[in-house]
Write an enzyme that holds these catalytic residues in place. Structure first.
Site, PDB file in Angstrom:
ATOM      1  N   ASP A  84      -0.274  11.717  -5.599  1.00  0.00           N
ATOM      2  CA  ASP A  84      -0.277  10.800  -6.750  1.00  0.00           C
ATOM      3  C   ASP A  84      -1.093   9.554  -6.436  1.00  0.00           C
ATOM      4  OD1 ASP A  84       1.170  12.409  -8.410  1.00  0.00           O
ATOM      5  OD2 ASP A  84       2.555  10.829  -9.030  1.00  0.00           O
ATOM      6  N   TYR A 116      12.673  18.990   0.104  1.00  0.00           N
ATOM      7  CA  TYR A 116      12.985  19.386  -1.274  1.00  0.00           C
ATOM      8  C   TYR A 116      13.706  20.738  -1.334  1.00  0.00           C
ATOM      9  CZ  TYR A 116       9.759  15.660  -2.694  1.00  0.00           C
ATOM     10  OH  TYR A 116       9.140  14.455  -2.866  1.00  0.00           O
ATOM     11  N   LYS A 153       5.241  12.026  10.261  1.00  0.00           N
ATOM     12  CA  LYS A 153       5.979  10.824  10.687  1.00  0.00           C
ATOM     13  C   LYS A 153       6.574  11.161  12.056  1.00  0.00           C
ATOM     14  CE  LYS A 153       7.592   6.678   9.796  1.00  0.00           C
ATOM     15  NZ  LYS A 153       6.716   5.490   9.787  1.00  0.00           N
ATOM     16  N   ASP A 185       3.637  15.045  -1.923  1.00  0.00           N
ATOM     17  CA  ASP A 185       3.998  14.673  -3.284  1.00  0.00           C
ATOM     18  C   ASP A 185       3.550  13.226  -3.550  1.00  0.00           C
ATOM     19  OD1 ASP A 185       5.162  14.655  -5.749  1.00  0.00           O
ATOM     20  OD2 ASP A 185       7.237  14.597  -5.048  1.00  0.00           O
ATOM     21  N   ASP A 203       2.668   6.356   6.781  1.00  0.00           N
ATOM     22  CA  ASP A 203       2.515   4.973   6.297  1.00  0.00           C
ATOM     23  C   ASP A 203       1.072   4.493   6.476  1.00  0.00           C
ATOM     24  OD1 ASP A 203       3.337   5.428   8.884  1.00  0.00           O
ATOM     25  OD2 ASP A 203       4.310   3.510   9.155  1.00  0.00           O
TER      26      ASP A 203
END
Ligand code: NAD
Length: 364
Positions: A247, A141, A187, A243, A219
């Protein structure tokens, strides 16, 4: 103790829920004989309307001079034009950056009486008590985005060892006060940044031999968060994975109106905010038909629990923080519910009534 708290209510339900959080903090100050001063400032759409800037310089200055910041939410359809030069969301992003808040903590705890409020099965949810620690000021980001004509776009992800080290220390220290387990999510089978991340977390872990460390690929983490959420204690991860996972984790609790967050830098200073947005669909005066006689209907518990985190992390008032969290649990156990978590046979209350109940419970 004396503390100076900057209060930034923002837009929509922000002012409604922050009023209850301030009320609770005032009650804490009275009960435990502290002197808290509250100074309010403009942010988001409210600041754009007043002075044309989502983060006025005076607001940032007030935050810098305070011990902690209590933040509501920003945004809403009124400022929704994507072509506008000033957007409410810039208020919170600039604030996090301007204050150097690199560690975002989001605890998710499922209250035993709210097991049916989540779309997941109660037997999977019972006993869930985890914290996601998300790196907030680095990663993809904050790379160098580039659009090459209409056919190609490039984003870059950068992490430095120092950035990973400081967030890893936050996670391990937190785990020491909890169940002594850290799950690092990356990852590493694909991304170079993730391999640096994993190597660095392993090195930091040597300073905390009493804390168990596991690594998960993002994942797999997304899957395990739904399959065995109870097994997680502290999850530490980078900006983008955090992020998304935060959620996902919020769904475990059943309502956005229940979940607090803290954004911290290296010292005790921090910004505390509910994870939800400004909820324009239920904010007054847009939905007077929802309001009835009771006034506002938003759930103030996320904001009140954010105030508890403020007491714990910025003011180091652990007993007071625990008292606020205990009051929230007690009021839920007594069967009081705001509209978002309403259940048959339970007493439905409005925003202010819920705040009053928590206030009364503190010191009991
Ligand atoms: P939202 O979190 O505002 O609302 C999502 C849903 O949850 C809505 O149905 C809302 O009514 C409900 N909800 C949220 N908080 C609640 C509470 N305390 N009690 C009861 N119900 C609650 O997300 P959204 O609708 O996607 O966004 C609305 C606005 O908020 C947008 O402008 C968005 O940009 C902004 N936003 C701001 C922040 C922030 O300030 N940090 C975070 C997220 C979204």
């Amino acid at each position: 103790m004396r503390a100076r708290i900057a209060v930034l209510p923002g837009d929509g339900i922000g002012p409604e829920v922050i009023a209850e959080a301030v009320k609770v903090l005032k009650r804490v100050a009275q009960t435990y004989e502290h002197e808290f001063t509250f100074q309010e400032a403009l942010v988001g759409g409210a600041a754009i309307d007043a002075v044309g800037d989502p983060l006025p310089a005076e607001t940032l200055q007030l935050c810098r001079e305070s011990d902690a910041v209590l933040f509501g939410a920003v945004g809403g359809p009124r400022w929704g034009d994507p072509r506008a030069a000033a957007r409410p969301e810039q208020g919170i992003l600039s604030l996090r950056q301007g204050l150097g808040l690199f560690a975002n903590l989001r605890p998710v705890k499922v209250h035993p009486d709210l097991l049916t409020a989540s779309p997941l099965k109660p037997d999977i949810l019972a006993g869930v008590d985890l914290v996601v620690v998300r790196e907030l000021t680095g990663g993809i980001y904050f790379g160098q985005p580039r659009v090459e004509g209409s056919e190609r776009a490039v984003d870059t992800m950068v992490y430095t060892r120092a950035e990973v080290e400081r967030i890893a220390h936050v996670a391990f220290r937190l785990a020491r006060g909890r169940r002594h387990k850290v799950t690092s999510v990356d990852k590493a089978n694909v991304l170079a940044c993730s391999r640096l991340w994993r190597h660095t977390v392993d090195q930091v872990a040597r300073n905390y031999p009493d804390v168990e460390l596991e690594h998960l690929l993002v994942d797999a983490a997304a899957m395990h968060l739904l399959r065995r959420p109870r097994d997680f204690d502290v999850i530490v991860t980078g900006n983008m994975f955090g992020d998304i996972l935060t959620d996902e984790a919020s769904m475990l609790a059943g309502s956005m109106g229940l979940l607090p967050s803290a954004s911290l830098r290296g010292d005790t200073f921090g910004l505390y905010e509910p994870i939800h947005g400004s909820a324009p669909d239920i904010a007054a005066p847009r939905s007077p038909q929802l309001w009835g006689d009771r006034g506002a209907i938003a759930n103030p518990l996320a904001a009140i629990l954010s105030a508890a985190m403020l007491l714990r992390y910025s003011l180091r008032l652990e007993a007071e923080a625990t008292a606020v969290e205990g009051a929230v649990a007690a009021v839920l156990s007594q069967g009081y519910r705001t509209r978002d978590i309403a259940e048959e046979g339970k007493q439905q209350v409005g925003t202010r009534e819920m705040g009053d109940l928590i206030e009364l419970e503190i010191g009991n």
